[in-house]
Structures are given as C-alpha cells and as structure tokens.
Design a protein around this motif. Structure first.
Motif: not given
Length: 311
Positions: A156-172
């Motif tokens: 999975v590629l996540i753009g803006g992974a360190g932002g407020g939503v990204g920190v959740f999306a990466v871990q999920l």
C-alpha cells in the motif's frame, strides 16, 4: 458553578488571526442531551478550512459568531431528561462540528458530528489527549482503508503518511497485514518508520523512487494530501478502484469521507489504542490561550502527528 465559560470563536471568518477566546454563557442540556466538560480538543485541517471564508462556512451550515474545532474529549457533567447510557462522571470523546474548543460542549446522545454532536465512552487506557484526536482522523482513515481494502501481503502506498489521518492509515494498513510505503519529507522519515511505514520522499521523481522500493508494483493507494500520489498511482498502473483520496476529487477515483466510515469503526480504533496496538503521535499541545499559534502550526501541514488544545 460559574455562569460563563471559555469558548474559541470567530467574529469574522478567516485565518488564525481571527480566532479569539471569549467568555460565553455555560450551555445547558435539553432533553436527550449531555454536557461535557472538555479537557482536550484535537485539531484537524477541516477546522480551519471550513471557517476560511463565509462561502465555505455556509456550505457546512456555519454562520457568525462561530465556534472552532470538532474533536473533543472530556467528562460528562450534566445529563438531560430522557438520557440513558450516560451518567455524570463518564469519560467521553467524540465530535461536535466547529464548537469543540470550549470549556463545555452539549451534544445529542443520538446525534452525529455534523448534526447535534456525538459522544462515545472513552476506553480505559486511553488518555483524554489521545481520545481527542480520534473522531475525524480515525474515521477518515478507516473509510480510506475500506475503499482500497488491502489484503495481507499487499503493498500500500500512502501519500501524506505522517499527517493527522496518515498516522492512523499507516497503522491500520499494517494491522491488516499490508506492507506500507509512505510519502513525506526527509524530516518525517524516522517518524514514518516508527509507525511501520517505509518512507519515500514526495516530489519530482516519486514514481521512479516507488518503483525502486516496490519493483513488483503497488496494489493500493491512499492519497491523504492532494492528488500527486493518486496521479503517481496511475503512472504505476494501479487501477482507479484501488485508489482513494480524501483532500481532493479526481475523476474516476472514489474519495473517502469519514462520515461514511462503517458503523463501529471509531470504537474499533479506540479499542486498538487501548490495547496498545495503535498509537497516536501527539506532535504538540497548547493551552487554549495559544489557539492561534496552534492553528498556525497545524495549518502548515508539516506536523508529524496531531495537535491538541488543553482546556
């Protein structure tokens, strides 16, 4: 009890300079409502976007004078007639559209973030600052994940992974068993690794850098910042049905909206936090009197994690 309490308000729409802490009457509950003594409020990009100008505010049903902030956590201190399931002293968290940064917020126990506000019990093991970050970002990440639905072993590629939503999306995504590549600045690389993502610098040459990291290809993409990652996904041959965005619309790509998250998604995230399976990096905390400074930091879009206001 005091007859007034503090609330952050706009007298005119605009940027952080138009925010002020005001003394307002303490709100009182009506039937079916509870009042929360707010202890912490989490900031989101939507907070300042909604209130940036009168036309945008009107699209969200906001008018002057207007409050600020949506995510909150605190303690129930008043219960209206007909309420069951909540009692004075309960720890709760949730969202109340553009009125959460205040000493007190009144919500409908059967409401939604946008209509009446909402409240959920804060699990043991989740502190109020963390609970105050969950409602918007957690639901949005869950909704994005549901669109692309990564399977164990997929990339999975996540753009803006360190932002407020990204920190959740990466871990999920990691909890779902996926490998995660996350875009960010050079300064965010260590923070992304700590979340379980493999960092890649955004900007020119992104497609080539992703190919080098994932020569077998990318299976799913979440663009949490704009459209650059979504466009890179297309260049990499990722089908539109496996791409989603949250901050922009791209023809043919299904956007993710936290309002459409599956029932119970937020509670599942809170339980993951309570059991130590998911952590929420708090990038900065500010007292309510420094609300302008906090919003300036958050609006800069370079924060690695969440910004929280203490009340």
């Amino acid at each position: 009890m005091k007859e007034t309490s503090r609330a952050v308000q706009f007298e005119s729409f605009g940027g952080p300079a138009t925010l002020n802490v005001r003394e307002v009457p303490v709100p009182q509950t009506g039937p079916g409502q509870i009042r929360i003594r707010v202890t912490a409020a989490g900031l989101n990009p939507m907070d300042w976007y909604m209130t940036s100008d009168a036309e945008t505010a009107a699209r969200f049903g906001l008018s002057l004078p207007c409050g600020f902030g949506t995510d909150y956590a605190g303690i129930v201190d008043q219960v209206g007639d007909g309420v069951s399931g909540f009692v004075i002293g309960d720890r709760v968290y949730g969202g109340a559209l553009s009125r959460a940064v205040a000493d007190h917020v009144v919500v409908d126990v059967t409401g939604t973030i946008a209509v009446g506000g909402e409240a959920h019990r804060t699990p043991d093991g989740v502190d109020d600052r963390t609970a105050a970050t969950l409602a918007i970002a957690g639901r949005t990440a869950a909704a994005a994940l549901a669109v692309v639905h990564p399977a164990p072993g997929e990339t999975v590629l996540i753009g803006g992974a360190g932002g407020g939503v990204g920190v959740f999306a990466v871990q999920l995504a990691r909890i779902a068993g996926a490998r995660v590549i996350g875009t960010g600045s050079a300064a965010s690389a260590d923070a992304l690794r700590a979340l379980g993502a493999e960092p890649v610098a955004y900007g020119d040459g992104l497609v080539d850098r992703i190919r080098a990291l994932a020569p077998a290809g990318v299976d799913a993409v979440m663009d949490l910042h704009g459209t650059d990652t979504a466009q890179a996904a297309r260049e990499l041959g990722v089908p539109d049905r496996h791409i989603t965005t949250i901050a922009a619309q791209v023809d043919g790509i299904t956007p993710a909206n936290g309002a459409n998250a599956a029932p119970g998604a937020l509670e599942e995230i809170a339980d993951l936090v309570a059991t130590g399976q998911l952590r929420v990096p708090i990038a900065a905390t500010y007292p309510v009197g420094q609300i302008r400074r906090a919003v300036e930091l958050q609006a800069g879009r370079h924060v690695h994690g969440k910004v929280v206001i203490d009340l």
